[in-house]
Motif scaffolding. Structure first.
Motif, PDB file in Angstrom:
ATOM      1  N   LYS A 124      58.844  10.591  63.938  1.00  0.00           N
ATOM      2  CA  LYS A 124      58.423  11.313  65.144  1.00  0.00           C
ATOM      3  C   LYS A 124      58.249  12.784  64.758  1.00  0.00           C
ATOM      4  CE  LYS A 124      60.956  10.574  68.769  1.00  0.00           C
ATOM      5  NZ  LYS A 124      62.132  10.288  69.645  1.00  0.00           N
ATOM      6  N   ALA A 125      57.147  13.072  64.070  1.00  0.00           N
ATOM      7  CA  ALA A 125      56.902  14.426  63.579  1.00  0.00           C
ATOM      8  C   ALA A 125      56.218  15.272  64.648  1.00  0.00           C
ATOM      9  CB  ALA A 125      56.038  14.382  62.319  1.00  0.00           C
ATOM     10  N   VAL A 126      56.532  16.560  64.643  1.00  0.00           N
ATOM     11  CA  VAL A 126      55.902  17.519  65.547  1.00  0.00           C
ATOM     12  C   VAL A 126      55.382  18.688  64.719  1.00  0.00           C
ATOM     13  CG1 VAL A 126      56.267  19.117  67.463  1.00  0.00           C
ATOM     14  CG2 VAL A 126      57.401  16.890  67.473  1.00  0.00           C
ATOM     15  N   GLY A 127      54.092  18.990  64.851  1.00  0.00           N
ATOM     16  CA  GLY A 127      53.492  20.071  64.093  1.00  0.00           C
ATOM     17  C   GLY A 127      53.665  21.414  64.785  1.00  0.00           C
ATOM     18  N   LEU A 128      54.051  22.416  64.012  1.00  0.00           N
ATOM     19  CA  LEU A 128      54.269  23.751  64.542  1.00  0.00           C
ATOM     20  C   LEU A 128      53.660  24.793  63.618  1.00  0.00           C
ATOM     21  CD1 LEU A 128      58.110  23.437  65.222  1.00  0.00           C
ATOM     22  CD2 LEU A 128      56.331  23.351  66.977  1.00  0.00           C
ATOM     23  N   SER A 129      53.301  25.915  64.196  1.00  0.00           N
ATOM     24  CA  SER A 129      53.011  27.128  63.436  1.00  0.00           C
ATOM     25  C   SER A 129      54.195  28.049  63.658  1.00  0.00           C
ATOM     26  CB  SER A 129      51.721  27.771  63.953  1.00  0.00           C
ATOM     27  OG  SER A 129      51.711  29.155  63.682  1.00  0.00           O
ATOM     28  N   GLY A 130      54.423  28.952  62.722  1.00  0.00           N
ATOM     29  CA  GLY A 130      55.490  29.926  62.899  1.00  0.00           C
ATOM     30  C   GLY A 130      55.290  30.804  64.113  1.00  0.00           C
ATOM     31  N   LYS A 131      54.074  30.786  64.664  1.00  0.00           N
ATOM     32  CA  LYS A 131      53.782  31.537  65.888  1.00  0.00           C
ATOM     33  C   LYS A 131      54.417  30.888  67.119  1.00  0.00           C
ATOM     34  CE  LYS A 131      49.338  33.896  65.286  1.00  0.00           C
ATOM     35  NZ  LYS A 131      47.947  33.927  65.795  1.00  0.00           N
ATOM     36  N   ASP A 132      54.598  29.568  67.066  1.00  0.00           N
ATOM     37  CA  ASP A 132      55.089  28.839  68.241  1.00  0.00           C
ATOM     38  C   ASP A 132      56.490  29.302  68.611  1.00  0.00           C
ATOM     39  OD1 ASP A 132      52.813  27.214  68.599  1.00  0.00           O
ATOM     40  OD2 ASP A 132      53.462  25.905  66.978  1.00  0.00           O
ATOM     41  N   GLY A 133      56.637  29.729  69.841  1.00  0.00           N
ATOM     42  CA  GLY A 133      57.931  30.195  70.318  1.00  0.00           C
ATOM     43  C   GLY A 133      58.413  31.445  69.609  1.00  0.00           C
ATOM     44  N   GLY A 134      57.496  32.152  68.922  1.00  0.00           N
ATOM     45  CA  GLY A 134      57.908  33.327  68.157  1.00  0.00           C
ATOM     46  C   GLY A 134      58.899  32.974  67.066  1.00  0.00           C
ATOM     47  N   MET A 135      58.754  31.759  66.500  1.00  0.00           N
ATOM     48  CA  MET A 135      59.738  31.258  65.541  1.00  0.00           C
ATOM     49  C   MET A 135      59.824  32.125  64.278  1.00  0.00           C
ATOM     50  SD  MET A 135      60.039  27.448  63.867  1.00  0.00           S
ATOM     51  CE  MET A 135      58.273  27.328  63.715  1.00  0.00           C
ATOM     52  N   ILE A 136      58.673  32.497  63.712  1.00  0.00           N
ATOM     53  CA  ILE A 136      58.677  33.319  62.494  1.00  0.00           C
ATOM     54  C   ILE A 136      58.071  34.677  62.808  1.00  0.00           C
ATOM     55  CG2 ILE A 136      57.863  33.534  60.115  1.00  0.00           C
ATOM     56  CD1 ILE A 136      57.669  30.466  60.043  1.00  0.00           C
ATOM     57  N   ARG A 137      58.905  35.689  62.809  1.00  0.00           N
ATOM     58  CA  ARG A 137      58.442  37.060  63.003  1.00  0.00           C
ATOM     59  C   ARG A 137      58.069  37.628  61.640  1.00  0.00           C
ATOM     60  NH1 ARG A 137      57.014  38.523  68.143  1.00  0.00           N
ATOM     61  NH2 ARG A 137      58.383  37.433  69.609  1.00  0.00           N
ATOM     62  N   ALA A 138      56.900  38.227  61.568  1.00  0.00           N
ATOM     63  CA  ALA A 138      56.389  38.712  60.289  1.00  0.00           C
ATOM     64  C   ALA A 138      56.197  40.224  60.301  1.00  0.00           C
ATOM     65  CB  ALA A 138      55.050  38.034  59.985  1.00  0.00           C
ATOM     66  N   VAL A 203      58.934  31.214  53.351  1.00  0.00           N
ATOM     67  CA  VAL A 203      59.245  30.731  54.700  1.00  0.00           C
ATOM     68  C   VAL A 203      60.314  29.643  54.629  1.00  0.00           C
ATOM     69  CG1 VAL A 203      58.340  29.474  56.698  1.00  0.00           C
ATOM     70  CG2 VAL A 203      57.011  31.340  55.695  1.00  0.00           C
ATOM     71  N   ALA A 204      60.157  28.704  53.695  1.00  0.00           N
ATOM     72  CA  ALA A 204      61.136  27.619  53.564  1.00  0.00           C
ATOM     73  C   ALA A 204      62.520  28.179  53.244  1.00  0.00           C
ATOM     74  CB  ALA A 204      60.695  26.640  52.473  1.00  0.00           C
ATOM     75  N   GLY A 205      62.582  29.153  52.342  1.00  0.00           N
ATOM     76  CA  GLY A 205      63.862  29.742  51.965  1.00  0.00           C
ATOM     77  C   GLY A 205      64.541  30.451  53.126  1.00  0.00           C
ATOM     78  N   LYS A 206      63.774  31.275  53.854  1.00  0.00           N
ATOM     79  CA  LYS A 206      64.353  32.010  54.989  1.00  0.00           C
ATOM     80  C   LYS A 206      64.763  31.064  56.114  1.00  0.00           C
ATOM     81  CE  LYS A 206      63.724  36.181  53.309  1.00  0.00           C
ATOM     82  NZ  LYS A 206      64.872  37.000  52.856  1.00  0.00           N
ATOM     83  N   LEU A 207      63.969  30.012  56.308  1.00  0.00           N
ATOM     84  CA  LEU A 207      64.305  29.035  57.348  1.00  0.00           C
ATOM     85  C   LEU A 207      65.583  28.289  56.985  1.00  0.00           C
ATOM     86  CD1 LEU A 207      63.226  27.868  60.029  1.00  0.00           C
ATOM     87  CD2 LEU A 207      61.984  26.175  58.695  1.00  0.00           C
ATOM     88  N   ALA A 208      65.726  27.919  55.715  1.00  0.00           N
ATOM     89  CA  ALA A 208      66.934  27.219  55.266  1.00  0.00           C
ATOM     90  C   ALA A 208      68.176  28.080  55.504  1.00  0.00           C
ATOM     91  CB  ALA A 208      66.815  26.863  53.784  1.00  0.00           C
ATOM     92  N   ILE A 209      68.059  29.370  55.193  1.00  0.00           N
ATOM     93  CA  ILE A 209      69.198  30.285  55.384  1.00  0.00           C
ATOM     94  C   ILE A 209      69.550  30.396  56.864  1.00  0.00           C
ATOM     95  CG2 ILE A 209      69.929  32.693  55.189  1.00  0.00           C
ATOM     96  CD1 ILE A 209      68.148  32.802  52.608  1.00  0.00           C
ATOM     97  N   ASP A 263      67.938  33.272  46.213  1.00  0.00           N
ATOM     98  CA  ASP A 263      68.231  33.936  47.480  1.00  0.00           C
ATOM     99  C   ASP A 263      68.936  32.970  48.426  1.00  0.00           C
ATOM    100  OD1 ASP A 263      68.182  36.023  49.381  1.00  0.00           O
ATOM    101  OD2 ASP A 263      66.329  35.265  50.265  1.00  0.00           O
ATOM    102  N   ALA A 264      68.472  31.711  48.425  1.00  0.00           N
ATOM    103  CA  ALA A 264      69.064  30.703  49.311  1.00  0.00           C
ATOM    104  C   ALA A 264      70.523  30.422  48.948  1.00  0.00           C
ATOM    105  CB  ALA A 264      68.240  29.412  49.261  1.00  0.00           C
ATOM    106  N   VAL A 265      70.796  30.148  47.665  1.00  0.00           N
ATOM    107  CA  VAL A 265      72.167  29.793  47.288  1.00  0.00           C
ATOM    108  C   VAL A 265      73.105  31.003  47.375  1.00  0.00           C
ATOM    109  CG1 VAL A 265      71.464  27.844  45.855  1.00  0.00           C
ATOM    110  CG2 VAL A 265      71.775  30.088  44.795  1.00  0.00           C
ATOM    111  N   ASN A 266      72.556  32.199  47.189  1.00  0.00           N
ATOM    112  CA  ASN A 266      73.376  33.411  47.332  1.00  0.00           C
ATOM    113  C   ASN A 266      73.635  33.756  48.796  1.00  0.00           C
ATOM    114  OD1 ASN A 266      73.665  33.863  44.579  1.00  0.00           O
ATOM    115  ND2 ASN A 266      71.812  35.114  44.439  1.00  0.00           N
TER     116      ASN A 266
END
Length: 299
Positions: A124-138, A203-209, A263-266
């Motif tokens: 049950k996948a849902v496609g998103l952009s980082g824009k959705d809901g202001g999820m990723i601020r750049a 993006v993946a690294g910052k999201l994981a953190i 960066d992620a593991v630190n």
């Protein structure tokens, strides 16, 4: 080892499942952020294998979160419309017209293909952009080029290319809790409301953190981190990675990925994995088997 291999005996199949059990128990309820790119996004067999792996991870109680790239697909569409692509230090110069194409390809074509693949295998996948809901601020990425002769730095404007300023995890957390699989295009929104193209590894690294993920997995087109003799380094800690960078063993295109993993593991992620996405079922092999199929990086 492929469970569909007709040469496997019933005992072999049981052994595969038995080996996976402690990993399933350990990672039940945990979040794994996966950067999906390279050959794994192009080859049809690998694409379907990736989708099945993600569905299986969700079914056994893990929370996979997908961040995808799409550089070759962007270049293909730009070429079709006669738009030349310019790169500066490996980054695509992105004017307004190019950004429109980036959003069309990443947020539309590529994202929806991944969603459809996962759903076709029972997810049950849902496609998103980082824009959705202001999820990723750049914020706009600023490139500086040093000029030793003039003893000053030149600022190079590469347009709508950004870096992650902050991540709001609420939308992804809600989807995870409702058994959905988030598939995220690496596009952020600036304070000016403009869209920015951001490196998918970053993006993946910052999201994981932000999500306090158990693991960060970066799929690549290489076996993993190699030593000076081209041998795969299966496991590394942060200190060993720093040494390999200072000696120039880790260089070129691997540097941004390894720095993202560090960066992620630190920052509290238990482990980061640089995995060969050209290997069928690379995700399952790395997460659910003793041997793995890439480089494991720990603090």
């Amino acid at each position: 080892m492929d469970m569909n291999d007709s040469t496997l005996s019933a005992a072999d199949r049981a052994q595969v499942l038995a080996e996976a059990l402690p990993y399933i128990q350990r990672f039940h309820g945990k979040t794994v952020v996966i950067k999906y790119g390279g050959n794994a996004m192009v080859d049809d067999t690998l694409k379907n294998g990736f989708a099945r792996d993600v569905v299986l991870m969700k079914l056994v109680g893990m929370n996979p979160v997908i961040v995808h790239g799409g550089g070759p697909q962007i270049s293909d569409l730009l070429a079709k419309i006669g738009k030349e692509t310019e790169f500066v230090e490996g980054l695509r110069v992105t004017d307004r017209e190019t950004m429109d194409v980036v959003e069309m390809v990443l947020g539309g074509l590529v994202n929806k293909e991944i969603v459809s693949l996962i759903n076709s295998h029972g997810g049950k996948a849902v496609g998103l952009s980082g824009k959705d809901g202001g999820m990723i601020r750049a914020r706009k990425l600023v490139l500086k080029k040093d000029d030793p002769a003039l003893k000053k730095s030149e600022i190079i404007d590469i347009g709508h290319v950004g870096e992650v300023a902050s991540v709001d995890p609420e939308l992804v957390s809600v989807l995870d809790s409702r058994d959905f699989i988030p598939v995220i295009a690496p596009i952020g929104v600036g304070e000016d409301g403009q869209g920015y193209n951001i490196n998918a590894d970053s993006v993946a690294g910052k999201l994981a953190i932000t999500l306090k993920a158990e693991k960060l997995v970066l799929l690549t087109n290489t076996p993993g981190v190699l030593d000076k003799d081209e041998n795969l380094l299966n496991g590394l800690n942060a200190k060993e990675v720093d040494g390999l960078i200072s000696k120039g063993v880790i260089h070129g295109g691997m540097l941004p990925k390894i720095k993202c993993a560090l960066d992620a593991v630190n920052s509290g992620i238990r482990s980061a994995h640089i995995v060969d996405g050209r290997v069928p079922h690379a995700l399952l092999l790395e997460i659910f088997t003793d041997q793995g199929v890439g480089t494991l990086i720990e603090p």
